[in-house]
Motif scaffolding. Structure first.
Motif, PDB file in Angstrom:
ATOM      1  N   LEU A  72     111.836 -39.811  34.626  1.00  0.00           N
ATOM      2  CA  LEU A  72     112.262 -39.200  33.369  1.00  0.00           C
ATOM      3  C   LEU A  72     112.242 -40.202  32.227  1.00  0.00           C
ATOM      4  O   LEU A  72     111.873 -39.858  31.095  1.00  0.00           O
ATOM      5  N   ALA A  73     112.636 -41.435  32.482  1.00  0.00           N
ATOM      6  CA  ALA A  73     112.697 -42.443  31.422  1.00  0.00           C
ATOM      7  C   ALA A  73     111.345 -42.651  30.760  1.00  0.00           C
ATOM      8  O   ALA A  73     111.255 -42.827  29.533  1.00  0.00           O
ATOM      9  N   GLU A  74     110.269 -42.615  31.544  1.00  0.00           N
ATOM     10  CA  GLU A  74     108.923 -42.787  30.990  1.00  0.00           C
ATOM     11  C   GLU A  74     108.561 -41.611  30.088  1.00  0.00           C
ATOM     12  O   GLU A  74     107.991 -41.792  29.002  1.00  0.00           O
ATOM     13  N   VAL A  75     108.902 -40.409  30.514  1.00  0.00           N
ATOM     14  CA  VAL A  75     108.617 -39.214  29.723  1.00  0.00           C
ATOM     15  C   VAL A  75     109.427 -39.218  28.436  1.00  0.00           C
ATOM     16  O   VAL A  75     108.916 -38.918  27.342  1.00  0.00           O
ATOM     17  N   LEU A  76     110.688 -39.569  28.534  1.00  0.00           N
ATOM     18  CA  LEU A  76     111.555 -39.594  27.366  1.00  0.00           C
ATOM     19  C   LEU A  76     111.069 -40.618  26.344  1.00  0.00           C
ATOM     20  O   LEU A  76     111.040 -40.356  25.134  1.00  0.00           O
ATOM     21  N   ALA A  77     110.643 -41.776  26.815  1.00  0.00           N
ATOM     22  CA  ALA A  77     110.131 -42.806  25.913  1.00  0.00           C
ATOM     23  C   ALA A  77     108.884 -42.335  25.189  1.00  0.00           C
ATOM     24  O   ALA A  77     108.694 -42.601  23.989  1.00  0.00           O
ATOM     25  N   HIS A  78     108.019 -41.604  25.891  1.00  0.00           N
ATOM     26  CA  HIS A  78     106.803 -41.084  25.263  1.00  0.00           C
ATOM     27  C   HIS A  78     107.152 -40.061  24.189  1.00  0.00           C
ATOM     28  O   HIS A  78     106.554 -40.058  23.096  1.00  0.00           O
ATOM     29  N   LEU A  79     108.116 -39.196  24.467  1.00  0.00           N
ATOM     30  CA  LEU A  79     108.531 -38.212  23.479  1.00  0.00           C
ATOM     31  C   LEU A  79     109.125 -38.887  22.244  1.00  0.00           C
ATOM     32  O   LEU A  79     108.871 -38.484  21.104  1.00  0.00           O
ATOM     33  N   GLU A  80     109.911 -39.915  22.448  1.00  0.00           N
ATOM     34  CA  GLU A  80     110.513 -40.640  21.320  1.00  0.00           C
ATOM     35  C   GLU A  80     109.445 -41.272  20.437  1.00  0.00           C
ATOM     36  O   GLU A  80     109.606 -41.372  19.221  1.00  0.00           O
ATOM     37  N   ARG A  81     108.335 -41.682  21.052  1.00  0.00           N
ATOM     38  CA  ARG A  81     107.238 -42.294  20.285  1.00  0.00           C
ATOM     39  C   ARG A  81     106.404 -41.271  19.540  1.00  0.00           C
ATOM     40  O   ARG A  81     105.909 -41.543  18.449  1.00  0.00           O
ATOM     41  N   THR A  82     106.228 -40.081  20.115  1.00  0.00           N
ATOM     42  CA  THR A  82     105.219 -39.154  19.594  1.00  0.00           C
ATOM     43  C   THR A  82     105.780 -37.933  18.866  1.00  0.00           C
ATOM     44  O   THR A  82     105.050 -37.303  18.108  1.00  0.00           O
ATOM     45  N   ALA A  83     107.041 -37.567  19.095  1.00  0.00           N
ATOM     46  CA  ALA A  83     107.615 -36.393  18.427  1.00  0.00           C
ATOM     47  C   ALA A  83     108.004 -36.771  16.999  1.00  0.00           C
ATOM     48  O   ALA A  83     108.944 -37.518  16.776  1.00  0.00           O
ATOM     49  N   HIS A  84     107.284 -36.239  16.025  1.00  0.00           N
ATOM     50  CA  HIS A  84     107.451 -36.665  14.639  1.00  0.00           C
ATOM     51  C   HIS A  84     108.752 -36.125  14.044  1.00  0.00           C
ATOM     52  O   HIS A  84     109.102 -34.948  14.242  1.00  0.00           O
ATOM     53  N   PRO A  85     109.495 -36.959  13.322  1.00  0.00           N
ATOM     54  CA  PRO A  85     110.774 -36.505  12.746  1.00  0.00           C
ATOM     55  C   PRO A  85     110.643 -35.356  11.750  1.00  0.00           C
ATOM     56  O   PRO A  85     111.617 -34.651  11.494  1.00  0.00           O
ATOM     57  N   ASP A  86     109.448 -35.136  11.185  1.00  0.00           N
ATOM     58  CA  ASP A  86     109.271 -34.038  10.232  1.00  0.00           C
ATOM     59  C   ASP A  86     109.473 -32.673  10.883  1.00  0.00           C
ATOM     60  O   ASP A  86     109.850 -31.718  10.207  1.00  0.00           O
ATOM     61  N   TRP A  87     109.194 -32.569  12.190  1.00  0.00           N
ATOM     62  CA  TRP A  87     109.345 -31.281  12.857  1.00  0.00           C
ATOM     63  C   TRP A  87     110.205 -31.344  14.120  1.00  0.00           C
ATOM     64  O   TRP A  87     110.271 -30.384  14.887  1.00  0.00           O
ATOM     65  N   THR A  88     110.892 -32.443  14.324  1.00  0.00           N
ATOM     66  CA  THR A  88     111.785 -32.586  15.475  1.00  0.00           C
ATOM     67  C   THR A  88     113.235 -32.502  15.031  1.00  0.00           C
ATOM     68  O   THR A  88     113.681 -33.293  14.200  1.00  0.00           O
ATOM     69  N   ARG A  89     113.969 -31.533  15.578  1.00  0.00           N
ATOM     70  CA  ARG A  89     115.404 -31.430  15.288  1.00  0.00           C
ATOM     71  C   ARG A  89     116.228 -32.256  16.270  1.00  0.00           C
ATOM     72  O   ARG A  89     117.125 -32.996  15.891  1.00  0.00           O
ATOM     73  N   LYS A  90     115.927 -32.100  17.573  1.00  0.00           N
ATOM     74  CA  LYS A  90     116.687 -32.777  18.618  1.00  0.00           C
ATOM     75  C   LYS A  90     115.759 -33.140  19.770  1.00  0.00           C
ATOM     76  O   LYS A  90     114.784 -32.448  20.044  1.00  0.00           O
ATOM     77  N   LEU A  91     116.090 -34.230  20.439  1.00  0.00           N
ATOM     78  CA  LEU A  91     115.427 -34.613  21.673  1.00  0.00           C
ATOM     79  C   LEU A  91     116.512 -34.758  22.730  1.00  0.00           C
ATOM     80  O   LEU A  91     117.443 -35.545  22.555  1.00  0.00           O
ATOM     81  N   ARG A  92     116.408 -33.995  23.803  1.00  0.00           N
ATOM     82  CA  ARG A  92     117.493 -33.915  24.778  1.00  0.00           C
ATOM     83  C   ARG A  92     116.964 -34.057  26.207  1.00  0.00           C
ATOM     84  O   ARG A  92     115.805 -33.767  26.488  1.00  0.00           O
ATOM     85  N   THR A  93     117.859 -34.497  27.097  1.00  0.00           N
ATOM     86  CA  THR A  93     117.603 -34.425  28.526  1.00  0.00           C
ATOM     87  C   THR A  93     118.560 -33.390  29.110  1.00  0.00           C
ATOM     88  O   THR A  93     119.635 -33.139  28.563  1.00  0.00           O
TER      89      THR A  93
END
Length: 246
Positions: A100-121
């Motif tokens: 999960l940590a690898e997936v979460l890190a990728h999302l943090e890098r690629t999910a742009h703040p212009d269209w991201t409200r929340k990132l959750r596990t």
């Protein structure tokens, strides 16, 4: 979802309140069907929701002896998560997919703040992004799906949420465990998202409503009835069919 003129709308029963607001509903007819179904079968609520999110729902009828949460990550027996099942799931994920940590890190890098409200596990098992869906680039979704697939994960886009879920984490595996424990002979299923496809395929018969991710893709299978009805009326019809079969 009420797809009819207001004057024809059925009476509704609220079954979930969140932050002081009514959130989820059944028709009163569906509620009666559900209570009857739970009394005559092993009724198993099965959801991608976390245990906390599931416990916000108050369905009519007796408490379900089994429930499946976190897309199969937790098997609740009389309301409590089964530790043996938790251990089996943890071992399967460790052996078959990226952490999960690898997936979460990728999302943090690629999910742009212009269209991201929340990132959750969720339950330390999978991740999801709450988005401004209309602004999310389709290319990002495709690239994310390809990236995840190479690491043993699947993508599901449901409304404003984009889920990344380990492929070994399935509702069908948890349902098979319930079947083993309860000794049932026939499995009837229903679902509307990509994360329900394995469950629908595993049942003796299943129903897919006219709304949701699977309907949008035109997905079906030989043992699955694809309905045109949407929203609460689809739920009512599915429960009537389940009750008739039982």
């Amino acid at each position: 979802m009420l797809t009819m003129p207001d004057v024809r709308a059925p009476r509704l029963l609220c079954v979930e309140v969140h932050e002081g607001r009514p959130l989820s509903f059944l028709t009163e007819t569906a509620a009666a069907h559900l209570a009857a179904l739970a009394a005559r079968s092993v009724f198993v609520p099965t959801t991608t929701r976390t245990r906390k999110q599931y416990r916000r729902i108050h369905l009519p009828g007796p408490p379900a002896p089994y429930a499946i949460c976190a897309n199969g990550g937790h098997l609740l027996v009389d309301g409590e998560s089964d530790r043996d099942w938790q251990g089996a799931v943890a071992r399967r994920l460790a052996e078959q997919c990226a952490p999960l940590a690898e997936v979460l890190a990728h999302l943090e890098r690629t999910a742009h703040p212009d269209w991201t409200r929340k990132l959750r596990t969720a339950e330390e098992l999978f991740a999801y992004v709450v988005t401004e869906r209309a602004l999310v680039p389709e290319l990002w979704l495709k690239e994310l799906s390809d990236w995840a697939g190479q690491r043993g994960w699947s993508l599901s886009a449901q409304g404003s949420k984009v889920y990344l879920v380990p492929r070994p984490l399935t509702k069908s595996a948890a349902v098979a465990e319930v079947v083993r424990r309860a000794g049932t002979e026939v499995v009837l299923t229903a679902g509307d998202s990509l994360l329900d496809a394995d469950l629908l395929l595993a049942g003796d018969h299943g129903w897919r409503p006219g709304h949701g991710e699977l309907a949008d893709q035109g997905w079906t299978a030989p043992q699955v009835t694809a309905l045109g009805e949407r929203g609460v009326l689809a739920g009512e019809l599915i429960l009537a069919e389940l009750l008739r079969r039982v």
